[in-house]
Structures are given as structure tokens and as C-alpha cells.
Design a protein around this motif. Structure first.
Motif, mmCIF file in Angstrom:
data_model
loop_
_atom_site.group_PDB
_atom_site.id
_atom_site.type_symbol
_atom_site.label_atom_id
_atom_site.label_comp_id
_atom_site.label_asym_id
_atom_site.label_seq_id
_atom_site.Cartn_x
_atom_site.Cartn_y
_atom_site.Cartn_z
ATOM 1 N N GLU A 164 0.831 -1.209 0.000
ATOM 2 C CA GLU A 164 0.000 0.000 0.000
ATOM 3 C C GLU A 164 0.864 1.256 0.000
ATOM 4 O O GLU A 164 0.619 2.199 -0.771
ATOM 5 C CB GLU A 164 -0.943 0.001 1.212
ATOM 6 N N TYR A 165 1.886 1.282 0.853
ATOM 7 C CA TYR A 165 2.727 2.472 0.936
ATOM 8 C C TYR A 165 3.586 2.641 -0.308
ATOM 9 O O TYR A 165 3.836 3.764 -0.753
ATOM 10 C CB TYR A 165 3.605 2.409 2.190
ATOM 11 N N LEU A 166 4.053 1.541 -0.896
ATOM 12 C CA LEU A 166 4.842 1.639 -2.120
ATOM 13 C C LEU A 166 3.983 2.077 -3.301
ATOM 14 O O LEU A 166 4.415 2.859 -4.153
ATOM 15 C CB LEU A 166 5.502 0.302 -2.446
ATOM 16 N N TYR A 167 2.772 1.578 -3.367
ATOM 17 C CA TYR A 167 1.895 1.903 -4.491
ATOM 18 C C TYR A 167 1.408 3.352 -4.437
ATOM 19 O O TYR A 167 1.221 3.986 -5.470
ATOM 20 C CB TYR A 167 0.679 0.977 -4.515
ATOM 21 N N THR A 168 1.168 3.862 -3.218
ATOM 22 C CA THR A 168 0.603 5.206 -3.081
ATOM 23 C C THR A 168 1.663 6.278 -2.835
ATOM 24 O O THR A 168 1.434 7.448 -3.151
ATOM 25 C CB THR A 168 -0.392 5.259 -1.907
#
Length: 276
Positions: A164-168
Motif C-alpha cells: 500500500e505504501y509503495l503503491y501510493t
């Protein structure tokens, strides 16, 4: 020992402790060409310093590192040779940190973004000010998070959380970073360097051979696990550096930055004071 480094990265000697400071405070320690080179070459210089036992890595001013300098990154759009050299040097930074024999304590005093985040997380111990945060916004500017995040975070965090943090590219507050396994512990801002020094002095007093060999064995796991993902990550990052979407995102960022600067210049002294 005399260190041969640009002013953007300084090394201060305190007994057996070496304090390595990312030193572009007016630019929030954004990584330009000189600083990138220094981050790739400082580790061998410290390793050759026979009086050094521990490193504290921190940032000058309010940031640890804001990631890549926008003007430097934009220059790659029309300079493929410089672009490819930056990727090669980025791989060297990670390789040198994994090979570095001494313990590294990251004292994350403010935002650690992009490469700044990767350098912090690659350290042996990560102490964070409770006002600091981590972020890897590569995807948001049309790039693969190839310089550490996509390959390295899943070794330390639950994959479902790190995705989630890498994608956003969302910010990871200090307490959440500890919960995820991307940081060791949180301190008050005023206590960060003193806590780092206390830990550094404790590690410096440990039997040197045992400490260095323990680090070497631990990092064997990381090096073996990172081999394939890192190579794939850098190859994918080069590919996305050449995409139209990446170009559009970067140029839009620069336009926004110019507009903000122009707005600040038009602000009256009274408005600036009220804004504070």
C-alpha cells in the motif's frame, strides 16, 4: 584521516564514532549529482579509517533527505548517459552499504523520502524523531521504486502492508514505521542525537571482531535475498525513466514548484510573518 568528499556530505570524528551528515539543508538534503556520488563513495573511506568503529548517519537542518533533487532528475529526461550512470551509482550505494563492515545508526531527524528513505532503512539501527516520516513516492512520479523500496521493504515488513505504501507513496509516520519494521524506535526530536550517540558509544565498546562478523552474517541474508529483485528493480526503473508518463509527471512537478516560488516572492513581509 582526511575524507575526500564534497561539502554535501560531511564526516565528523567523535572518538571512535563518525557522524556522517547529509548537508544540503536549504534544499532539505535533496540528492543532487555531488551528493549521490558522495553517498556511493563515503562507505569505503570510513571503512579505511582505522580509528572508526560506528557511524551515525543524519541530515542537517529539518530533513533527513527529501529524495532526488528535482532539477537533477529532470536533467535525465534529455541525457540518457547521465540517467544510466545515476542508476549504476544508485546500485553502488546499496551494495556499499550492505558491504560496509561497521554498524550504522540512522538518526532520522525529519522526512526521509525516496533514496533518503532507502539509505535510512538500509542502516543497521533506525532511530526516528517522532516528527519524522518515511515515504517512497517513486510510483507517484511514474517510476518503479527500484533503488530499494520495492526490493528491500518486503524483507522487513509484511508484504500486504508495504504494498500500500509503495503503491501510493503515502507518508509513514515514525510510530507506524516502527510497527512495520522499517525503524527501530522513536525518540523525541531533542533526544535523537543524544540517544544515537549513547547507542554508538555502546556499540563502539563491543568486541570489534564479534560485532563486525555478526553484521556480515546478518547482511548475507539481505544480499542473497536482494540479488534478483534489485537487478529487476533497477532495470524496470530505467524503463520507466523513459516513459512519457514519467516525463509529464516531472514537468508538472517543476511547474508547481515554480508557481509556489513565484507566489512566495509576491507575498508581502506582513503576510509572511502572519503565515508563520
Amino acid at each position: 584521516m582526511k575524507y575526500e568528499l564534497p561539502d554535501a556530505l560531511t564526516v565528523e570524528c567523535e572518538g571512535p564514532v563518525r557522524i556522517v551528515t547529509i548537508n544540503r539543508p536549504d534544499e532539505f538534503n535533496a540528492v543532487d549529482k555531488d551528493l549521490h556520488w558522495a553517498l556511493a563513495h563515503v562507505w569505503r573511506q570510513v571503512a579505511a579509517d582505522t580509528d572508526a568503529a560506528v557511524v551515525i548517519l543524519t541530515g542537517a537542518g529539518r530533513a533527513f533527505s527529501a529524495g532526488g533533487d528535482l532539477d537533477w532528475i529532470i536533467s535525465f529526461l534529455d541525457d540518457p548517459v547521465a540517467r544510466d550512470e545515476s542508476v549504476r551509482e544508485g546500485a553502488e550505494i546499496i551494495d556499499e552499504m550492505l558491504r560496509f563492515p561497521l554498524p550504522v545508526i540512522a538518526a532520522v531527524n525529519g522526512p526521509a523520502v525516496g533514496l533518503g528513505c532507502s539509505v535510512a532503512v538500509l542502516s543497521d539501527v533506525v532511530l526516528m524523531s517522532d516528527t519524522a516520516y518515511l515515504a517512497d513516492p517513486h510510483v507517484a512520479v511514474g517510476l518503479v521504486a527500484g533503488d530499494g523500496g520495492a526490493a528491500f521493504w518486503p524483507l522487513l515488513t509484511p508484504i500486504l502492508r508495504s504494498r500500500e505504501y509503495l503503491y501510493t507513496g503515502d507518508r509513514i509516520p515514525a510510530t507506524t514505521a516502527v510497527e512495520l519494521g522499517l525503524a527501530s524506535r522513536v525518540t523525541a526530536p531533542d533526544d535523537l542525537l543524544s540517544e544515537s550517540r549513547r547507542l554508538a558509544e555502546r556499540l563502539a565498546a563491543q568486541p570489534a571482531q564479534a560485532l563486525r562478523s555478526t553484521k556480515r552474517v546478518v547482511n548475507m541474508y539481505l544480499s542473497q535475498a536482494l540479488g534478483g529483485p534489485m537487478q529487476a528493480g533497477f532495470a524496470a526503473e530505467i524503463a520507466t525513466m523513459q516513459s512519457a508518463e514519467h516525463r509529464d509527471r516531472l514537468l508538472a512537478l517543476r511547474e508547481n514548484a515554480v508557481n509556489r516560488e513565484n507566489a512566495v516572492r509576491k507575498t508581502t513581509p506582513r503576510e509572511k510573518e502572519e503565515a508563520r
